[in-house]
Design a protein around this motif. Structure first.
Motif, PDB file in Angstrom:
ATOM      1  N   LEU A  33       0.809  -1.219   0.000  1.00 12.39           N
ATOM      2  CA  LEU A  33       0.000   0.000   0.000  1.00 12.39           C
ATOM      3  C   LEU A  33       0.844   1.272   0.000  1.00 12.39           C
ATOM      4  O   LEU A  33       0.425   2.291  -0.541  1.00 12.39           O
ATOM      5  CB  LEU A  33      -0.932   0.008   1.211  1.00 12.39           C
ATOM      6  CG  LEU A  33      -1.957  -1.131   1.285  1.00 12.39           C
ATOM      7  CD1 LEU A  33      -2.810  -0.982   2.524  1.00 12.39           C
ATOM      8  CD2 LEU A  33      -2.822  -1.189   0.043  1.00 12.39           C
ATOM      9  N   ASN A  34       2.021   1.218   0.576  1.00  7.94           N
ATOM     10  CA  ASN A  34       2.794   2.439   0.781  1.00  7.94           C
ATOM     11  C   ASN A  34       4.088   2.554  -0.007  1.00  7.94           C
ATOM     12  O   ASN A  34       4.641   3.658  -0.126  1.00  7.94           O
ATOM     13  CB  ASN A  34       3.119   2.587   2.273  1.00  7.94           C
ATOM     14  CG  ASN A  34       1.880   2.736   3.121  1.00  7.94           C
ATOM     15  OD1 ASN A  34       1.198   3.745   3.045  1.00  7.94           O
ATOM     16  ND2 ASN A  34       1.583   1.731   3.922  1.00  7.94           N
ATOM     17  N   GLU A  35       4.583   1.431  -0.577  1.00  6.02           N
ATOM     18  CA  GLU A  35       5.878   1.490  -1.233  1.00  6.02           C
ATOM     19  C   GLU A  35       5.933   0.853  -2.617  1.00  6.02           C
ATOM     20  O   GLU A  35       6.623   1.362  -3.510  1.00  6.02           O
ATOM     21  CB  GLU A  35       6.939   0.827  -0.339  1.00  6.02           C
ATOM     22  CG  GLU A  35       7.107   1.496   1.019  1.00  6.02           C
ATOM     23  CD  GLU A  35       8.122   0.781   1.886  1.00  6.02           C
ATOM     24  OE1 GLU A  35       9.283   0.638   1.445  1.00  6.02           O
ATOM     25  OE2 GLU A  35       7.748   0.346   2.992  1.00  6.02           O
ATOM     26  N   LEU A  36       5.247  -0.265  -2.816  1.00  3.37           N
ATOM     27  CA  LEU A  36       5.376  -1.006  -4.068  1.00  3.37           C
ATOM     28  C   LEU A  36       5.097  -0.127  -5.282  1.00  3.37           C
ATOM     29  O   LEU A  36       4.078   0.557  -5.354  1.00  3.37           O
ATOM     30  CB  LEU A  36       4.411  -2.199  -4.071  1.00  3.37           C
ATOM     31  CG  LEU A  36       4.445  -3.077  -5.332  1.00  3.37           C
ATOM     32  CD1 LEU A  36       5.797  -3.744  -5.505  1.00  3.37           C
ATOM     33  CD2 LEU A  36       3.319  -4.112  -5.291  1.00  3.37           C
ATOM     34  N   GLY A  37       6.022  -0.137  -6.228  1.00  4.03           N
ATOM     35  CA  GLY A  37       5.854   0.603  -7.474  1.00  4.03           C
ATOM     36  C   GLY A  37       6.187   2.076  -7.374  1.00  4.03           C
ATOM     37  O   GLY A  37       6.167   2.786  -8.384  1.00  4.03           O
TER      38      GLY A  37
ATOM     39  N   LYS B 213       0.487  -2.395 -10.232  1.00  4.71           N
ATOM     40  CA  LYS B 213       1.371  -3.232  -9.415  1.00  4.71           C
ATOM     41  C   LYS B 213       0.769  -3.491  -8.038  1.00  4.71           C
ATOM     42  O   LYS B 213       0.799  -4.607  -7.525  1.00  4.71           O
ATOM     43  CB  LYS B 213       2.731  -2.564  -9.277  1.00  4.71           C
ATOM     44  CG  LYS B 213       3.553  -2.552 -10.553  1.00  4.71           C
ATOM     45  CD  LYS B 213       4.869  -1.794 -10.373  1.00  4.71           C
ATOM     46  CE  LYS B 213       5.648  -1.742 -11.674  1.00  4.71           C
ATOM     47  NZ  LYS B 213       6.905  -0.958 -11.540  1.00  4.71           N
ATOM     48  N   LYS B 214       0.214  -2.464  -7.451  1.00  7.83           N
ATOM     49  CA  LYS B 214      -0.366  -2.604  -6.117  1.00  7.83           C
ATOM     50  C   LYS B 214      -1.602  -3.508  -6.145  1.00  7.83           C
ATOM     51  O   LYS B 214      -1.767  -4.383  -5.281  1.00  7.83           O
ATOM     52  CB  LYS B 214      -0.730  -1.236  -5.551  1.00  7.83           C
ATOM     53  CG  LYS B 214       0.479  -0.347  -5.220  1.00  7.83           C
ATOM     54  CD  LYS B 214       0.021   0.994  -4.656  1.00  7.83           C
ATOM     55  CE  LYS B 214       1.195   1.927  -4.396  1.00  7.83           C
ATOM     56  NZ  LYS B 214       2.085   1.443  -3.318  1.00  7.83           N
ATOM     57  N   LEU B 215      -2.481  -3.300  -7.108  1.00  7.63           N
ATOM     58  CA  LEU B 215      -3.715  -4.081  -7.178  1.00  7.63           C
ATOM     59  C   LEU B 215      -3.435  -5.552  -7.454  1.00  7.63           C
ATOM     60  O   LEU B 215      -4.085  -6.439  -6.882  1.00  7.63           O
ATOM     61  CB  LEU B 215      -4.639  -3.499  -8.243  1.00  7.63           C
ATOM     62  CG  LEU B 215      -5.208  -2.115  -7.929  1.00  7.63           C
ATOM     63  CD1 LEU B 215      -5.938  -1.543  -9.140  1.00  7.63           C
ATOM     64  CD2 LEU B 215      -6.145  -2.159  -6.726  1.00  7.63           C
ATOM     65  N   ALA B 216      -2.480  -5.828  -8.329  1.00  7.95           N
ATOM     66  CA  ALA B 216      -2.112  -7.216  -8.604  1.00  7.95           C
ATOM     67  C   ALA B 216      -1.547  -7.876  -7.351  1.00  7.95           C
ATOM     68  O   ALA B 216      -1.904  -9.012  -7.013  1.00  7.95           O
ATOM     69  CB  ALA B 216      -1.102  -7.279  -9.753  1.00  7.95           C
ATOM     70  N   ALA B 217      -0.668  -7.170  -6.647  1.00 10.00           N
ATOM     71  CA  ALA B 217      -0.054  -7.727  -5.441  1.00 10.00           C
ATOM     72  C   ALA B 217      -1.098  -7.979  -4.350  1.00 10.00           C
ATOM     73  O   ALA B 217      -1.027  -8.982  -3.629  1.00 10.00           O
ATOM     74  CB  ALA B 217       1.033  -6.790  -4.933  1.00 10.00           C
ATOM     75  N   LEU B 218      -2.068  -7.094  -4.216  1.00  5.96           N
ATOM     76  CA  LEU B 218      -3.113  -7.277  -3.212  1.00  5.96           C
ATOM     77  C   LEU B 218      -3.885  -8.565  -3.447  1.00  5.96           C
ATOM     78  O   LEU B 218      -4.291  -9.250  -2.500  1.00  5.96           O
ATOM     79  CB  LEU B 218      -4.083  -6.093  -3.229  1.00  5.96           C
ATOM     80  CG  LEU B 218      -3.636  -4.811  -2.545  1.00  5.96           C
ATOM     81  CD1 LEU B 218      -4.657  -3.712  -2.778  1.00  5.96           C
ATOM     82  CD2 LEU B 218      -3.409  -5.027  -1.052  1.00  5.96           C
ATOM     83  N   ASP B 219      -4.088  -8.916  -4.702  1.00  9.71           N
ATOM     84  CA  ASP B 219      -4.830 -10.129  -5.046  1.00  9.71           C
ATOM     85  C   ASP B 219      -3.945 -11.360  -5.150  1.00  9.71           C
ATOM     86  O   ASP B 219      -4.451 -12.467  -5.358  1.00  9.71           O
ATOM     87  CB  ASP B 219      -5.568  -9.934  -6.382  1.00  9.71           C
ATOM     88  CG  ASP B 219      -7.021  -9.519  -6.187  1.00  9.71           C
ATOM     89  OD1 ASP B 219      -7.510  -9.628  -5.054  1.00  9.71           O
ATOM     90  OD2 ASP B 219      -7.658  -9.096  -7.163  1.00  9.71           O
ATOM     91  N   GLY B 220      -2.619 -11.180  -5.047  1.00  9.16           N
ATOM     92  CA  GLY B 220      -1.717 -12.303  -5.254  1.00  9.16           C
ATOM     93  C   GLY B 220      -1.693 -12.739  -6.701  1.00  9.16           C
ATOM     94  O   GLY B 220      -1.502 -13.924  -7.009  1.00  9.16           O
TER      95      GLY B 220
END
Length: 386
Positions: free
Chosen positions: A7-11, A65-72
């Motif tokens: 939420l705070n750093e990725l991408g 990037k964030k949305l994909a990571a949140l869903d795995g």
């Protein structure tokens, strides 16, 4: 990845934009190149290149990037609406003669898509009660190419056994897709249960401030790229850089807002269940919910959306109750800071009302971020007037 990191750093490569804490809005429709060779390469691969903001954009890339990571998931596409995140993938993956198995009572525009739009292209759908697993095995035909889930749905909250259905579909070579708007990635991760594509309305919890309309699709890179290269680019459903930035802003507080809404909903549903004017309350984590075990198995928490009905319900009684609310707003959607009410009868004229249809008695409420005592006081005064 840790949720806080996502939420705070990725991408967010802050050294590329003056070490600003908040990502920039790259409000540009077009991108330039130093050589014809560079331009040619970008035109050949818009999926991984900033060429024209109908495809990709730097602000949007951070969000993806964030949305994909949140869903795995491997990757994500962001659309200008939630129904866009459902419609475009189906058009990309299905062709004339294909068959879809879908759960009954999904989102209203999803119903229109399956019943009115896709049949124009020779694509037919069988609707089933998805709370019964055997119905999927019975409904599948040799032409079935996709199984569509919505667990839970957003009025009566039927669940499907996501993991079991995904395993069955994979054994038959059938793509699975789910609308995960109710839970968001915080409270349910269908990719980890074997689902191929996850759609959600980012208008809801992802945005969280009732100021942006958007949709999200996540999945493996092969499927996401297939959808992007053809139907996505041809139909042009991309969101603006500013809308992408609003969603990035919403992600910062997503877990806190969901937790607040979840906890408040538990208080309000319990109060309603004990009220003399209330017939029933339907919420996946409430006492007496018919699929409570499955809810706890595949959901880490529960959204702030629930439904209830009045004792001795009638068309005029439902209308009177909703009209008498002073602070809870009468509106569609959910997931923002404000609490909302939506009676099922809002979708029909009075002459079509059927007192024996339990679904027409339902009043849907979304619990926002207000104090629970403030909301209960409003419910109480409206109930007292009927």
């Amino acid at each position: 990845m840790e949720l806080s990191f996502i939420l705070n750093e990725l991408g967010e490569e802050r050294e590329n934009y003056f070490n600003a804490v908040s990502p920039p809005i790259i409000q540009s429709s077009n991108f330039t190149f130093n050589t014809v060779t560079g331009l040619r390469q970008a035109m050949a691969d818009e999926f991984d290149t900033n060429l024209y903001s109908r495809g990709q954009n730097p602000t949007l890339s951070i969000l993806r990037k964030k949305l994909a990571a949140l869903d795995g998931a491997d990757d994500a596409l962001v659309f200008s609406s939630g129904i866009g995140a459902i419609s475009v993938p189906l058009l990309a993956l299905l062709k004339s003669g294909d068959h879809v198995v879908a759960v009954e009572n999904p989102y209203s525009w999803t119903i229109k898509l399956f019943k009115e739009f896709l049949p124009k292209f020779g694509i037919n759908t069988t609707f089933i009660d998805g709370s019964v697993y055997d119905n999927f095995e019975t409904a599948v035909t040799p032409e079935t190419r996709l199984i569509f889930l919505e667990s839970p749905n957003t009025f009566s909250y039927e669940l499907q056994d996501i993991k079991r259905i995904a395993q069955f579909a994979r054994s038959r070579g059938i793509v699975t897709m789910i609308d995960n708007s109710y839970c968001s990635p915080i409270y349910q991760q269908p990719i980890g249960m074997g689902v191929d594509l996850v759609a959600q309305s980012a208008t809801k919890y992802i945005g969280g401030h009732s100021d942006v309309v958007a949709g999200v699709l996540t999945g493996n890179k092969e499927l996401i790229r297939q959808i992007f290269d053809h139907e996505f680019m041809n139909l042009g459903p991309a969101i603006s850089p500013h809308s992408a930035w609003l969603l990035l802003r919403g992600l910062r507080t997503l877990p806190l807002r969901l937790q607040r809404s979840f906890e408040s909903t538990g208080v309000i549903t319990k109060w309603l269940q004990e009220h003399e004017h209330i017939q029933q309350v339907i919420w996946p984590f409430s006492e007496g919910f018919k699929q409570t075990q499955l809810a706890h198995e595949q959901m880490q928490g529960c959204g702030g959306l629930f439904s209830f009905s009045l004792k001795k319900s009638s068309f005029k009684k439902i209308e009177a109750f909703c009209n008498n609310l002073q602070h809870i707003l009468l509106a569609v959607s959910w997931g923002g800071h404000e609490s909302l009410i939506l009676p099922s009868i809002a979708s029909i004229p009075e002459q079509e009302y059927n007192a024996t249809d339990e679904r027409l008695q339902l009043i849907r409420m979304y619990v926002g971020l207000e104090d629970t005592g403030y909301l209960i006081q409003d419910l109480e005064q409206a109930l007292a007037k009927i």
